[in-house]
Write an enzyme that holds these catalytic residues in place. Structure first.
Site, PDB file in Angstrom:
ATOM      1  CD  GLU A 140      -0.175   0.858  -8.727  1.00  0.00           C
ATOM      2  OE1 GLU A 140       0.806   0.564  -7.742  1.00  0.00           O
ATOM      3  OE2 GLU A 140      -0.753   0.006  -8.865  1.00  0.00           O
ATOM      4  N   GLY A 274       4.936   1.539   0.723  1.00  0.00           N
ATOM      5  CA  GLY A 274       6.250   0.625   1.152  1.00  0.00           C
ATOM      6  C   GLY A 274       7.167   0.453  -0.020  1.00  0.00           C
ATOM      7  CB  ALA A 275       8.062  -1.397  -2.223  1.00  0.00           C
ATOM      8  CG  MET A 276       5.693   2.266  -7.346  1.00  0.00           C
ATOM      9  SD  MET A 276       3.993   1.671  -7.584  1.00  0.00           S
ATOM     10  CE  MET A 276       3.900   1.108  -9.286  1.00  0.00           C
ATOM     11  CG  ASN A 278       8.535   2.383 -10.478  1.00  0.00           C
ATOM     12  OD1 ASN A 278       7.348   2.751 -10.396  1.00  0.00           O
ATOM     13  ND2 ASN A 278       9.298   2.745  -9.369  1.00  0.00           N
ATOM     14  CG  HIS A 310       4.021  -7.580  -2.980  1.00  0.00           C
ATOM     15  ND1 HIS A 310       2.949  -7.818  -2.467  1.00  0.00           N
ATOM     16  CD2 HIS A 310       3.885  -6.586  -3.688  1.00  0.00           C
ATOM     17  CE1 HIS A 310       1.908  -7.163  -2.842  1.00  0.00           C
ATOM     18  NE2 HIS A 310       2.601  -6.231  -3.760  1.00  0.00           N
ATOM     19  CD  GLU A 311       6.651  -3.986  -4.499  1.00  0.00           C
ATOM     20  OE1 GLU A 311       6.223  -3.353  -5.647  1.00  0.00           O
ATOM     21  OE2 GLU A 311       5.850  -3.691  -3.264  1.00  0.00           O
TER      22      GLU A 311
END
Ligand SMILES: [Zn+2]
Length: 420
Positions: A140, A274-276, A278, A310-311
């Site tokens: 992203e 921070g995080a993704m 996927n 959130h993810e």
């Protein structure tokens, strides 16, 4: 993504400002990658795209950047044609032209390519932990095109069948569960993953290297695992608890089951955001997933809880239901940000999460006071403009507006709207 609070993520992706044609769309990708990060940076791949053409055409343009395309051919029914490839660096695309027109209907485009693992934490990039070497994806907003040739805009959703050939000592993770493995000779194996539901390219994930996992925990029928570099198994219990507790509450809020076949939470030793989110394989920086139960503070627990939730909220907001273009990024990020506070507050009311929310809102208001601020909804024409909007305005101001709407309409009508 979950971004770092202090700095908006400013991207450097070039963009021609042009979109791909919409009369030639991918239905399915069959992607085979040969990569072994222990054995050098080179990797190669072959992607077979099932395309649906609304009208006859002589060429297909798709995204490809920093990839060497070694062959391209198309099959339509019984006929096969070689294509000639022209790269368009200004548009980050390859145009593949054919002597005979491709008729309207289904075409099968097979592209072989080579590249090297990147060192800038995007595309398929290299990471290391001590002497151990890894390959991870971060795609992203528009870096899938630096991993494999693809239609790299969020509206072009397609199924992915992914296979990876690598050393038998490497673990391979992708969006879906492993279907089967076979020997590829010389100490290598090929791991075949089950087909995914339709996904945007920016949500494709791959991790290759020596990784260990926690024992699985379950939320309903979903198996959840935390993956990490060897030796950090003692740091996974809190994240597993957060994932299990918040996933159950998210399913209840949306009144829709978790949309993917498994849930892997992966701690990447080198990671920019921070995080993704996927689909089915969420990647994190280690400090936001691996928690030492003996030394963790309440503040760290709240932050880790918020980021994981959130993810996981993105599995619906963004992954299952996706904005057509990056101008509506706030539909992903403002809603996921708001939802994390909503859900974690429901799980741990004693944490008083809405007090944390005020800090984010205040920071957003500071940024909003500058002449350089922008609306929550922003016109976007290039990938670089999309990347520039991963900031406090889109996330925290957006989430404050979502919260205001939810309070104004009332929780039940608002939730009914989200579900619809
Ligand atoms: Zn996000």
């Amino acid at each position: 993504m979950a971004v770092r609070k202090q700095a908006g993520k400013k991207g450097a992706a070039a963009g021609g400002g042009h979109r791909l044609a919409t009369d030639c769309v991918p239905v399915e990708y069959d992607l085979h990658v040969e990569v072994d990060p222990q054995d050098g940076d080179a990797y190669r791949g072959e992607v077979t795209l099932l395309l649906r053409l609304a009208q006859a055409r002589h060429s297909v343009e798709l995204h490809a950047d920093a990839l060497q395309i070694t062959s391209a051919r198309v099959e339509v029914g019984e006929r096969t044609q070689q294509g000639s490839v022209r790269l368009r660096p200004d548009r980050e695309t390859a145009v593949i032209s054919f002597r005979e027109a491709l008729p309207a209907g289904i075409a099968r485009l097979r592209i072989a390519f080579r590249s090297t693992l990147r060192s800038d934490l995007r595309g398929l990039y290299k990471a290391r932990s001590g002497e151990r070497r890894y390959a991870f994806t971060q795609l992203e907003a528009a870096d899938a095109r630096r991993f494999f040739p693809c239609f790299d805009e969020p509206a072009f959703k397609a199924r992915f069948r992914v296979a990876v050939t690598t050393a038998v000592t490497n673990t391979v993770l992708a969006n879906s569960p492993v279907g089967w493995e076979e020997s590829a000779g010389e100490g290598r194996k090929t791991v075949h993953f089950l087909p995914t539901p339709p996904l945007s390219t920016y949500l494709v994930a791959l991790a290759v290297g020596p990784l260990e996992s926690s024992p699985p925990t379950r939320c309903g029928t979903t198996e959840i695992r935390v993956w990490h570099v060897p030796g950090k198994g003692a740091l996974t219990a809190f994240s597993l608890e957060v994932a299990r507790e918040t996933l159950a509450r998210l399913e209840k809020y949306f009144d829709l089951p978790y949309p993917y076949a498994k849930l892997d939470l992966v701690a990447a030793p080198d990671f920019e955001a921070g995080a993704m989110e996927n689909a089915g394989a969420v990647f994190f920086r280690e400090t936001l997933l691996l928690v030492d139960p003996d030394t963790v503070t309440l503040g760290e627990k709240k932050r880790v809880g918020e980021v994981i939730c959130h993810e996981l909220a993105h599995m619906w907001y963004g992954d299952l239901v996706t904005m057509a273009w990056w101008d509506d990024l706030w539909l992903n990020e403002a809603f996921a940000t708001w939802m994390a506070f909503q859900i974690v507050d429901d799980w741990k009311p004693e944490w008083k999460m809405w007090q944390e929310f005020e800090k984010g809102r205040s920071a957003a208001l500071s940024l909003d006071a500058l002449a350089s601020t922008h609306p929550i909804y922003t016109t976007v024409s290039t990938p670089a403009e999309a990347t520039a909007n991963f900031d406090l305005i889109t996330y925290e101001k957006g989430a404050a507006v979502v919260r205001m709407l939810e309070r104004y309409l009332g929780p039940k009508p608002f939730r009914a709207g989200v579900r619809a």
